[in-house]
Design a protein around this motif. Structure first.
Motif, PDB file in Angstrom:
ATOM      1  N   ILE A 149      37.784  41.688  40.563  1.00 12.93           N
ATOM      2  CA  ILE A 149      38.244  43.070  40.674  1.00 12.93           C
ATOM      3  C   ILE A 149      39.734  43.133  41.007  1.00 12.93           C
ATOM      4  CG2 ILE A 149      37.919  45.266  41.888  1.00 12.93           C
ATOM      5  CD1 ILE A 149      35.070  44.291  42.570  1.00 12.93           C
ATOM      6  N   SER A 150      40.144  42.329  42.006  1.00 12.49           N
ATOM      7  CA  SER A 150      41.535  42.321  42.447  1.00 12.49           C
ATOM      8  C   SER A 150      41.937  40.920  42.874  1.00 12.49           C
ATOM      9  CB  SER A 150      41.735  43.304  43.607  1.00 12.49           C
ATOM     10  OG  SER A 150      43.029  43.146  44.181  1.00 12.49           O
ATOM     11  N   ALA A 151      42.794  40.298  42.091  1.00 13.38           N
ATOM     12  CA  ALA A 151      43.249  38.944  42.412  1.00 13.38           C
ATOM     13  C   ALA A 151      44.017  38.938  43.731  1.00 13.38           C
ATOM     14  CB  ALA A 151      44.127  38.411  41.283  1.00 13.38           C
ATOM     15  N   ARG A 152      44.825  39.957  43.938  1.00  8.33           N
ATOM     16  CA  ARG A 152      45.640  40.035  45.157  1.00  8.33           C
ATOM     17  C   ARG A 152      44.751  40.122  46.407  1.00  8.33           C
ATOM     18  NH1 ARG A 152      50.848  41.110  46.330  1.00  8.33           N
ATOM     19  NH2 ARG A 152      51.376  41.635  44.161  1.00  8.33           N
ATOM     20  N   ALA A 153      43.740  40.976  46.373  1.00 15.23           N
ATOM     21  CA  ALA A 153      42.841  41.129  47.519  1.00 15.23           C
ATOM     22  C   ALA A 153      42.059  39.847  47.783  1.00 15.23           C
ATOM     23  CB  ALA A 153      41.882  42.292  47.272  1.00 15.23           C
TER      24      ALA A 153
END
Length: 243
Positions: A149-153
């Protein structure tokens, strides 16, 4: 009252209960023995299974009839035989004293129970370690799911896991960290200085710290999926290899 104190108190109570029951049985006060013993055995068996699994088969062996038993005599007679009113052949064992055999088995069980009080600290430590390891595995799994969903998270979560683990490593080696909320870098250098980790591991952690910073701080540059997966793999490796 601490968890250790609660457990030790419970073991002491079971030991006292067993000792009093054995003394009463020795004095021929056996009217309640079957009921009282079964209750004591059920409670004690669980304690042994949890705190002294290596003694668990032996503890059960003094009570339970061995299904592979080929003969009944002094070496194979157990408490369950007595409770079922079973005794060896009088022709082969004319002087067999079932009560004496029961007491031997019972005293051995009581002794095993009493001995495990010394293990409480190590067992609690092992249990805490196992639970923490399971928690870390769960966090890695969550990070991988989050990466979809979110690489950063996902990278930020892996970074938190690394920080938390390095803090535990520092505590385990009594290494004082100056900062109240240290970063990976703040923890990495003192661990190398104390020779807890070598230079290759230090470099690996430094690289992971750079990836973590990319996920958490550099808003103008997005981390790639490969970088985040590398960070998650690094966190997983670290939690299983650096202690």
């Amino acid at each position: 009252m601490s968890k250790r104190e609660v457990i030790c108190k419970a073991i002491a109570a079971l030991y006292k209960e067993g000792a009093e029951l054995a003394v009463a049985f020795q004095k021929n006060e056996e009217q309640q023995f079957q009921y009282d013993y079964q209750r004591w055995y059920s409670k004690s068996l669980k304690v042994i299974e949890t705190l002294a699994s290596d003694r668990y088969p032996e503890f059960r062996g003094y009570y339970e009839i061995d299904p592979k038993r080929k003969s009944l005599g002094y070496a194979t007679y157990v408490i369950q035989d007595y409770l079922k009113n079973v005794i060896p052949n009088k022709y082969d064992y004319p002087n067999f004293d079932a009560r004496s055999q029961v007491l031997k088995c019972f005293f051995n069980q009581i002794t095993i129970l009493h001995s495990i009080e010394e293990r409480v600290d190590s067992v609690l430590g092992d249990m805490a370690g196992e639970l923490y390891a399971e928690f870390q595995d769960d966090e890695v799994a969550v990070a991988r799911q989050l990466a979809k969903i979110s690489a950063r998270a996902a990278g930020a979560l892996a970074g938190v896991l690394i920080e938390g683990h390095l803090q535990k490593v520092a505590q385990a080696h009594s290494i004082k960290i100056a900062k109240k909320n240290p970063t990976i870098a703040d923890l990495n250098d003192p661990l190398k200085t104390a020779s807890v980790i070598d230079v290759p591991v230090w470099r690996k952690i430094s690289y992971l710290a750079d990836l973590r910073n990319l996920c958490s701080h550099k808003k103008d540059l997005e981390p790639t999926k490969d970088q985040v997966e590398e960070l998650i793999q690094g966190a997983e490796w670290l939690t299983k290899n650096v202690f």
